[in-house]
Design a protein around this motif. Structure first.
Motif, mmCIF file in Angstrom:
data_model
loop_
_atom_site.group_PDB
_atom_site.id
_atom_site.type_symbol
_atom_site.label_atom_id
_atom_site.label_comp_id
_atom_site.label_asym_id
_atom_site.label_seq_id
_atom_site.Cartn_x
_atom_site.Cartn_y
_atom_site.Cartn_z
ATOM 1 N N VAL A 118 0.841 -1.202 0.000
ATOM 2 C CA VAL A 118 0.000 0.000 0.000
ATOM 3 C C VAL A 118 0.874 1.250 0.000
ATOM 4 N N GLY A 119 0.621 2.152 -0.950
ATOM 5 C CA GLY A 119 1.302 3.451 -0.942
ATOM 6 C C GLY A 119 2.376 3.603 -2.001
ATOM 7 N N ILE A 120 2.340 2.751 -3.032
ATOM 8 C CA ILE A 120 3.379 2.832 -4.065
ATOM 9 C C ILE A 120 2.865 3.539 -5.336
ATOM 10 N N GLY A 121 1.748 4.262 -5.186
ATOM 11 C CA GLY A 121 1.244 5.024 -6.335
ATOM 12 C C GLY A 121 -0.078 4.499 -6.853
ATOM 13 N N GLU A 122 -0.596 3.461 -6.199
ATOM 14 C CA GLU A 122 -1.895 2.902 -6.615
ATOM 15 C C GLU A 122 -3.030 3.710 -5.978
ATOM 16 N N ASP A 123 -4.208 3.653 -6.568
ATOM 17 C CA ASP A 123 -5.350 4.348 -5.966
ATOM 18 C C ASP A 123 -6.337 3.329 -5.386
ATOM 19 N N TRP A 124 -7.451 3.817 -4.860
ATOM 20 C CA TRP A 124 -8.384 2.909 -4.174
ATOM 21 C C TRP A 124 -8.963 1.859 -5.108
ATOM 22 N N GLU B 137 -3.175 -16.772 3.068
ATOM 23 C CA GLU B 137 -3.156 -15.480 3.757
ATOM 24 C C GLU B 137 -2.868 -14.368 2.765
ATOM 25 N N VAL B 138 -3.391 -13.187 3.089
ATOM 26 C CA VAL B 138 -3.161 -11.988 2.279
ATOM 27 C C VAL B 138 -2.559 -10.915 3.195
ATOM 28 N N ILE B 139 -1.373 -10.458 2.836
ATOM 29 C CA ILE B 139 -0.667 -9.455 3.643
ATOM 30 C C ILE B 139 -1.064 -8.059 3.155
ATOM 31 N N VAL B 140 -1.434 -7.197 4.092
ATOM 32 C CA VAL B 140 -1.665 -5.793 3.739
ATOM 33 C C VAL B 140 -0.479 -5.012 4.293
ATOM 34 N N GLN B 141 0.454 -4.703 3.411
ATOM 35 C CA GLN B 141 1.762 -4.190 3.837
ATOM 36 C C GLN B 141 1.928 -2.722 3.422
ATOM 37 N N PRO B 142 2.196 -1.838 4.408
ATOM 38 C CA PRO B 142 2.470 -0.452 4.027
ATOM 39 C C PRO B 142 3.885 -0.335 3.479
ATOM 40 N N VAL B 143 4.086 0.432 2.416
ATOM 41 C CA VAL B 143 5.451 0.713 1.986
ATOM 42 C C VAL B 143 6.057 1.617 3.064
ATOM 43 N N VAL B 144 7.318 1.385 3.409
ATOM 44 C CA VAL B 144 7.957 2.239 4.423
ATOM 45 C C VAL B 144 9.143 2.974 3.796
ATOM 46 N N GLU B 145 9.445 4.132 4.383
ATOM 47 C CA GLU B 145 10.506 4.975 3.822
ATOM 48 C C GLU B 145 11.882 4.406 4.124
ATOM 49 N N ASN B 146 12.806 4.688 3.245
ATOM 50 C CA ASN B 146 14.201 4.292 3.427
ATOM 51 C C ASN B 146 15.061 5.175 2.528
ATOM 52 N N GLU B 147 16.331 4.844 2.412
ATOM 53 C CA GLU B 147 17.200 5.771 1.656
ATOM 54 C C GLU B 147 16.904 5.783 0.158
ATOM 55 N N ARG B 148 16.151 4.789 -0.334
ATOM 56 C CA ARG B 148 15.766 4.851 -1.754
ATOM 57 C C ARG B 148 14.357 5.400 -1.972
ATOM 58 N N TRP B 149 13.526 5.321 -0.967
ATOM 59 C CA TRP B 149 12.108 5.694 -1.124
ATOM 60 C C TRP B 149 11.753 6.844 -0.192
#
Ligand SMILES: O=c1nc2n(C[C@H](O)[C@H](O)[C@H](O)CO)c3cc(O)ccc3cc-2c(=O)[nH]1
Ligand SMILES: C[C@H]1O[C@@H](n2cnc3c(N)ncnc32)[C@H](O)[C@@H]1O
Ligand code: MET
Ligand code: SF4
Length: 362
Positions: free
Chosen positions: A200-206, A228-240
């Motif tokens: 979630v949060g890589i440029g996709e919309d609802w 199982e289905v993982i709902v994973q937030p993208v997290v910030e790092n030195e590339r993102w």
């Protein structure tokens, strides 16, 4: 229907009414789960060579600098994990290192392997010898690649991430949603219990989130293999530096996943990346794999919580915490497990490690 679908002959039609219905789902619309599960694993990053260059990912190294674990290193990690009560060897690593990584190829050849999948097979053997159940997520796989390792894995996975064409996957070395859907389909065809999810949060919309979840549901309806289905937030790092989804977004996306999938399919929230305490009422029932031994090599700034912390989270939700194996109980009971995996579960029990008790502890 989805970008790349035709290239991989993926035939998934999403009903517009289903999308509209999912778009209305809010956390208040879903039932909280009656328990929370987790697995104890060791993370075994076979190689940091990767054919892709996802812009949010700090895991991969450029050609010439990529690492490759040796068989001895793999054995060491697995042995330590088994000693510390882990049940799972999580093999997740760079996608299909190709001819760009000649050093990796040369090293594999020296060890007698033609491909990373043959090496993954050898690594899975090592994990089994050390008393762990392999769960491999090597990214996209062809049918031939998956068939090379399926009989030595308790379950496998790949994050669908999104069915949308997003810039984060763009450039000359782009992930194709069609190829990821084809990988999930192949797992179904081969009868492999499977883990997937959305990022979630890589440029996709609802709408993209709804369609991604419905695509997963469609494949599960065909094969019954999604555990199982993982709902994973993208997290910030030195590339993102594109940010991480805010709480309201993550709550709604999690509830949307719960509403999209049948009850038997778990909804997982990773406790080192997501504010799981604020998601307990959004339908999650699994906290994924945590490791008492290894880092999350994909998101190394985010340490795993200790099992005590998971217990405290479950207690805040007023539900029991239960350890599980990397293969969910129903697949084991219904005979999905390859012989080698059934044998490994039995052998662990005989050695006093009680894998079946983990399954039975419900
Ligand atoms: O199938 C997957 N499992 C992933 N898992 C495994 C997952 O958390 C569990 O171990 C599975 O639920 C096994 O059933 C991860 C575990 C980690 O420790 C760190 C990252 C991941 C990422 C994935 C993943 O992308 N896909
Ligand atoms: C194992 C999974 O980790 C995810 N992944 C890669 N980079 C990040 C990040 N910055 N934040 C969250 N998840 C990430 C990918 O979706 C991959 O499939
Ligand atoms: C290290 S990321 C997880 C495995 C694979 N490279 C993928 O993105 O799917
Ligand atoms: S997320 Fe996976 S596929 Fe993307 S660059 Fe990182 S290792 Fe490669």
């Amino acid at each position: 229907m989805f970008p790349g679908s035709d290239d991989y002959d993926v035939d998934i039609a999403i009903d517009e009414e289903d999308v509209e219905r999912l778009l209305t789902v809010m956390p208040a619309d879903v039932e909280p789960a009656g328990e929370l599960t987790f697995a104890r694993n060791v993370f075994v990053p076979l190689t940091t060579a990767c054919r892709y260059t996802c812009t949010y990912c700090t895991y991969y190294d450029p050609p010439g600098q990529a690492s490759l674990l040796s068989p001895e290193e793999i054995r060491d990690i697995c042995r330590t994990g088994a000693e510390r009560g882990c049940t799972e060897a999580l093999f997740t690593f760079g996608d299909d290192p190709d001819a760009r990584y000649t050093d990796v190829h040369d090293q594999l050849a020296e060890w007698g392997h033609d491909s990373i999948h043959e090496y993954l097979r050898a690594a899975s053997e090592i994990a089994l010898e050390e008393g762990l159940l392999p769960h491999a997520n090597p990214g996209d796989q062809t049918r031939e690649q998956m068939a090379t390792v399926a009989d030595l894995n308790a379950s496998m996975g790949v994050m669908l991430e999104t069915t949308a064409d997003v810039q984060a996957h763009g450039g000359p070395r782009a992930k194709s949603p069609g190829q990821r859907l084809a990988t999930i389909r192949t797992a179904g065809e081969l009868g492999v219990p499977f883990t997937t999810g959305i990022l979630v949060g890589i440029g996709e919309d609802w709408r993209d989130r709804a369609e991604s979840l419905l695509a997963i549901r469609t494949l599960h309806e065909r094969y019954g293999h999604i555990q199982e289905v993982i709902v994973q937030p993208v997290v910030e790092n030195e590339r993102w530096n594109g940010g991480t989804p805010d709480l309201a977004t993550l709550r709604r996306a999690t509830a949307m996943a719960r509403a999209a999938l049948p009850e038997a399919v778990s909804i997982q929230s990773p406790p080192n990346l997501a504010p799981v305490r604020e998601l307990l009422d959004c339908g999650i029932d699994d906290l994924g794999g945590v490791s008492p031994v290894t880092d999350d090599h994909i998101n190394p700034d985010h340490a795993w919580p200790a099992v005590e912390e998971l217990r405290s989270i479950a207690s805040a939700a007023g539900v029991p915490l239960r350890e599980r194996l990397p293969v969910y109980e129903r697949y084991y009971r219904e005979g999905w497990c390859p012989d080698r995996i059934e044998d490994a579960i039995e052998a662990a029990d005989e050695a006093g490690r009680r894998f079946r008790a983990v399954l039975d502890d419900s």
